[in-house]
Scaffold this active site. Structure first.
Site, PDB file in Angstrom:
ATOM      1  N   ASP A 116       0.930  -1.346  -0.154  1.00  0.00           N
ATOM      2  CA  ASP A 116       0.058   0.008  -0.044  1.00  0.00           C
ATOM      3  C   ASP A 116       0.941   1.117   0.011  1.00  0.00           C
ATOM      4  O   ASP A 116       1.743   1.478   0.886  1.00  0.00           O
ATOM      5  CB  ASP A 116      -1.008  -0.066   1.316  1.00  0.00           C
ATOM      6  CG  ASP A 116      -2.269   0.719   1.113  1.00  0.00           C
ATOM      7  OD1 ASP A 116      -3.210   0.315   1.530  1.00  0.00           O
ATOM      8  OD2 ASP A 116      -2.134   1.929   0.280  1.00  0.00           O
ATOM      9  N   ASP A 132      -2.643   4.835  -2.374  1.00  0.00           N
ATOM     10  CA  ASP A 132      -3.682   5.585  -1.673  1.00  0.00           C
ATOM     11  C   ASP A 132      -3.868   7.212  -2.116  1.00  0.00           C
ATOM     12  O   ASP A 132      -3.153   7.880  -2.469  1.00  0.00           O
ATOM     13  CB  ASP A 132      -2.879   5.668  -0.139  1.00  0.00           C
ATOM     14  CG  ASP A 132      -3.870   6.087   0.633  1.00  0.00           C
ATOM     15  OD1 ASP A 132      -4.963   5.326   1.127  1.00  0.00           O
ATOM     16  OD2 ASP A 132      -4.008   7.122   1.563  1.00  0.00           O
ATOM     17  N   GLU A 159      -6.123   4.403  -6.044  1.00  0.00           N
ATOM     18  CA  GLU A 159      -7.350   4.605  -5.322  1.00  0.00           C
ATOM     19  C   GLU A 159      -7.869   6.048  -5.887  1.00  0.00           C
ATOM     20  O   GLU A 159      -7.324   7.031  -5.779  1.00  0.00           O
ATOM     21  CB  GLU A 159      -7.249   4.441  -3.892  1.00  0.00           C
ATOM     22  CG  GLU A 159      -8.555   4.666  -3.275  1.00  0.00           C
ATOM     23  CD  GLU A 159      -8.529   5.282  -1.847  1.00  0.00           C
ATOM     24  OE1 GLU A 159      -7.451   5.811  -1.641  1.00  0.00           O
ATOM     25  OE2 GLU A 159      -9.282   4.856  -1.011  1.00  0.00           O
ATOM     26  N   HIS A 213     -11.137  -1.841   3.422  1.00  0.00           N
ATOM     27  CA  HIS A 213     -11.121  -1.639   4.727  1.00  0.00           C
ATOM     28  C   HIS A 213     -11.876  -0.097   5.316  1.00  0.00           C
ATOM     29  O   HIS A 213     -11.792   0.075   6.225  1.00  0.00           O
ATOM     30  CB  HIS A 213      -9.629  -1.401   5.393  1.00  0.00           C
ATOM     31  CG  HIS A 213      -8.706  -0.504   4.592  1.00  0.00           C
ATOM     32  ND1 HIS A 213      -8.520  -0.729   3.294  1.00  0.00           N
ATOM     33  CD2 HIS A 213      -8.525   0.679   4.829  1.00  0.00           C
ATOM     34  CE1 HIS A 213      -8.065   0.701   2.664  1.00  0.00           C
ATOM     35  NE2 HIS A 213      -8.020   1.394   3.777  1.00  0.00           N
ATOM     36  N   ASP A 214     -12.232   0.122   4.275  1.00  0.00           N
ATOM     37  CA  ASP A 214     -13.155   1.485   4.357  1.00  0.00           C
ATOM     38  C   ASP A 214     -14.562   1.530   4.127  1.00  0.00           C
ATOM     39  O   ASP A 214     -15.431   2.477   4.420  1.00  0.00           O
ATOM     40  CB  ASP A 214     -12.411   2.831   3.359  1.00  0.00           C
ATOM     41  CG  ASP A 214     -11.252   3.011   3.405  1.00  0.00           C
ATOM     42  OD1 ASP A 214     -10.531   3.491   2.652  1.00  0.00           O
ATOM     43  OD2 ASP A 214     -10.790   3.094   4.624  1.00  0.00           O
TER      44      ASP A 214
HETATM   45  O1  TEU Z   1      -9.065   6.683   1.725  1.00  0.00           O
HETATM   46  C1  TEU Z   1      -9.411   7.467   1.073  1.00  0.00           C
HETATM   47  C2  TEU Z   1     -10.731   8.115   1.565  1.00  0.00           C
HETATM   48  O2  TEU Z   1     -10.906   9.150   1.177  1.00  0.00           O
HETATM   49  C3  TEU Z   1     -11.348   7.207   2.453  1.00  0.00           C
HETATM   50  O3  TEU Z   1     -10.956   7.568   3.859  1.00  0.00           O
HETATM   51  C4  TEU Z   1     -12.862   7.477   2.402  1.00  0.00           C
HETATM   52  O4  TEU Z   1     -13.128   8.900   1.774  1.00  0.00           O
HETATM   53  C5  TEU Z   1     -13.712   7.492   3.603  1.00  0.00           C
HETATM   54  O5  TEU Z   1     -13.273   6.436   4.258  1.00  0.00           O
HETATM   55  C6  TEU Z   1     -15.145   7.497   3.314  1.00  0.00           C
HETATM   56  O6  TEU Z   1     -15.449   6.057   2.884  1.00  0.00           O
HETATM   57  C7  TEU Z   1      -7.521   6.038   1.992  1.00  0.00           C
HETATM   58  C8  TEU Z   1      -7.454   4.974   2.744  1.00  0.00           C
HETATM   59  O7  TEU Z   1      -8.040   3.705   2.026  1.00  0.00           O
HETATM   60  C9  TEU Z   1      -8.023   5.039   4.090  1.00  0.00           C
HETATM   61  O8  TEU Z   1      -8.232   4.065   4.893  1.00  0.00           O
HETATM   62  C10 TEU Z   1      -7.144   6.367   4.773  1.00  0.00           C
HETATM   63  O9  TEU Z   1      -8.081   6.695   6.093  1.00  0.00           O
HETATM   64  C11 TEU Z   1      -7.123   7.690   3.849  1.00  0.00           C
HETATM   65  O10 TEU Z   1      -7.062   7.298   2.316  1.00  0.00           O
HETATM   66  C12 TEU Z   1      -6.053   8.405   4.112  1.00  0.00           C
HETATM   67  O11 TEU Z   1      -5.060   7.931   3.976  1.00  0.00           O
END
Ligand code: TEU
Ligand code: CA
Length: 544
Positions: free
Chosen positions: A99, A200, A242, A316-317
């Protein structure tokens, strides 16, 4: 088809290391834990693991706030463990995709510690510092995690930009030294033998904060073409960006092979279909299946040979798909979890399986904010409480869309803490681990796990799944999602009843069929002239 890449034929498994397998009883998943589970992943049949960040981090955002890109987070183990994981995975024909979090670092990274010391420090313009405007923040840019994106720093009397938490200062990509540091770090990991990078929020690195521009800035693709040339360009690595705001046109800019940027992107258009228009992910609305059909079908055809899709329901989000759009109750849990797998895995693109998805893990509702770990949910809770939202409504939003839903520990068996740890887990284990766990799935040949395993094998054994043309079948009940994949003289029909009601299928073109490739109910013959689909019924048929 273009030239064949390994990442076009495999399924990728995403591991959130903190919650996958603890090996030393401290309640936190770690690298040795992952190594101990590689045989399980080889059995599932995946070809690569996307590893959420394992680098040194104070864990303000659970590893997405990195303080040393070339060392391993203390809780996860050592660089020796990481080298062992890469080697052990390789023995099982599994690549490790790292990542890459380079839109920002942790505020505890050496670069930021130097940068904030003074305005004339060598590292000052590794980050984005601005003077106050009329004694306030430079502009009204907001952080994804709530509040202003500008944090005042009393040492220098300036603000620094953080599009995420205050402890995640944004890097200044206009600074060539920053880019060169990133290339060096990426080549460090390429030399270690990694199989690629998930990038990311990579759409943000072209930001122009003074103009309020964050995603898809003017220099974004210049930076990515420079990155490609300086690091992975001449190697067969999987690179997936992403890119939350990508449209098909933008996605082609990232993944058109002639542009020498990335292999593919994660776009999230389908993930926005159950949130109210122009609102936040927390402002819920019911999913429209017709809208889902339209969005996923658009992406199946819009890239043509100028790009490549990633296919996912979970990460994971995101909340767990069987709870979000299926039915995680006892009656339809298994069939709806299998329906999502069958529908997605026979589409065109690289499928991603998020840890626990292959056994139908569900959301894990909480009663109060004290049970919540995720910074995004906690910040939103306080922000909306201050705005007068009812507490119950805020908790309901967190239970529907909060990121902890995806981060409860992997459910291995029905022993205490689901076999995840012998200690106290860092985050609560979902109480349904007693019935939803890997051991139970492995024993049951008709389990969700075996559905995923069979789908992954269908992709590896059938060029139609990788290369076949996609055609949506329009003439179906609104909650029935059906499409055809065709390749050479072969045609497969995939059908999914996205409904807890029965729905009738009437596809007179196809009539009686009996070559069922996979299904989530017992099925051997189907009269497509008139077939009554059971709740959440899904199948794939090789058409005569
Ligand atoms: O996520 C990008 C992001 O914008 C997400 O946090 C999303 O907008 C939010 O969770 C709503 O669903 C990436 C990573 O996947 C996330 O885990 C990190 O928190 C974020 O970037 C910052 O690095
Ligand atoms: Ca541990």
């Amino acid at each position: 088809q273009g030239s064949i890449h390994w990442w076009q034929t495999v399924a990728v498994y995403q591991i959130y290391p903190r919650s996958f397998q603890d090996s030393n009883g401290d309640g936190i998943g770690d690298l040795q834990g992952i190594i101990s589970r590689l045989d399980y992943l080889q059995d599932l049949g995946i070809g690569a693991i996307w590893l959420s960040p394992v680098y040194k981090s104070p864990n303000d955002d659970n590893g997405y706030d990195i303080s040393d890109y070339e060392d391993i987070m203390t809780e996860f183990g050592t660089m020796g463990d990481m080298e062992e994981l890469i080697a052990e995975a390789k023995k099982r024909q599994i690549k490790i995709v790292m990542d890459l979090v380079v839109n920002h670092t942790s505020d505890e990274h050496q670069w930021f510690i130097e940068s904030r010391k003074s305005k004339d420090n060598d590292y000052r313009d590794y980050y984005i510092w601005r003077d106050p405007v009329d004694g306030h923040e430079p502009n009204d840019l907001r952080s994804t995690f709530g509040g202003s994106a500008w944090q005042f720093d009393s040492v220098s009397g300036q603000y620094y930009l953080h599009l995420f938490s205050k402890k995640q200062p944004d890097l200044n990509w206009e600074n060539l030294k920053v880019r060169e540091q990133v290339w060096d770090m990426m080549n460090f990991w390429i030399d270690k033998g990694v199989g690629g990078f998930r990038m990311d929020v990579i759409d943000l690195i072209g930001k122009e904060p003074d103009k309020g521009i964050t995603g898809n800035g003017p220099k974004l693709h210049d930076y990515l073409q420079e990155m490609n040339k300086q690091t992975f360009g001449d190697k067969e690595l999987l690179t997936v960006g992403e890119t939350w705001g990508a449209t098909p046109e933008i996605a082609k800019q990232y993944s058109d092979p002639s542009r020498h940027e990335l292999s593919m992107v994660f776009q999230f258009e389908h993930c926005g279909l159950d949130q109210q228009p122009d609102k936040d992910k927390w402002d819920l609305q019911a999913l429209s299946v017709p809208a889902l059909k339209q969005v996923l079908s658009k992406w199946q055809t819009a890239l043509g040979d100028k790009g490549w899709n990633s296919l996912f329901w979970n990460n994971h989000d995101l909340p767990r798909i069987v709870s979000r759009w299926g039915d995680d109750g006892p009656k339809y849990h298994d069939v709806s979890a299998k329906m999502f797998a069958i529908l997605l895995h026979l589409m065109k693109g690289t499928p991603y399986v998020y840890q626990g998805e292959e056994i139908g893990m569900t959301n894990c509702p909480v009663q109060g904010i004290d049970e919540v770990n995720d910074i995004e949910s906690i910040n939103m809770y306080h922000e909306r409480l201050d705005l007068g939202y009812p507490k119950e409504q805020i908790i309901q939003s967190i239970n529907a869309k909060g990121r902890d839903n995806a981060r409860t520990p992997m459910q291995w068996n029905d022993s205490p803490h689901a076999g995840f740890t012998t200690g106290t887990p860092w985050l609560h284990v979902n109480p349904n681990y007693k019935t939803i766990n890997v051991e139970q799935n492995l024993k049951d040949p008709d389990s969700i796990f075996h559905t995923y395993k069979k789908l992954i094998r269908l992709r590896l054994e059938n060029p139609l799944v990788v290369w076949g043309e996609y055609t949506l079948i329009e003439d179906t009940p609104e909650n029935v999602f059906a499409y055809v994949r065709s390749y050479a003289d072969e045609k497969w029909l995939i059908v999914a009843n996205f409904d807890h009601q029965k729905n009738t299928l009437a596809l007179s073109d196809y009539g009686m069929q009996d070559d069922v490739l996979i299904s989530n109910y017992p099925l051997s013959r189907v009269d497509l002239n008139h077939y009554e689909l059971k709740p959440y019924e899904a199948f794939a048929i090789k058409l005569k």
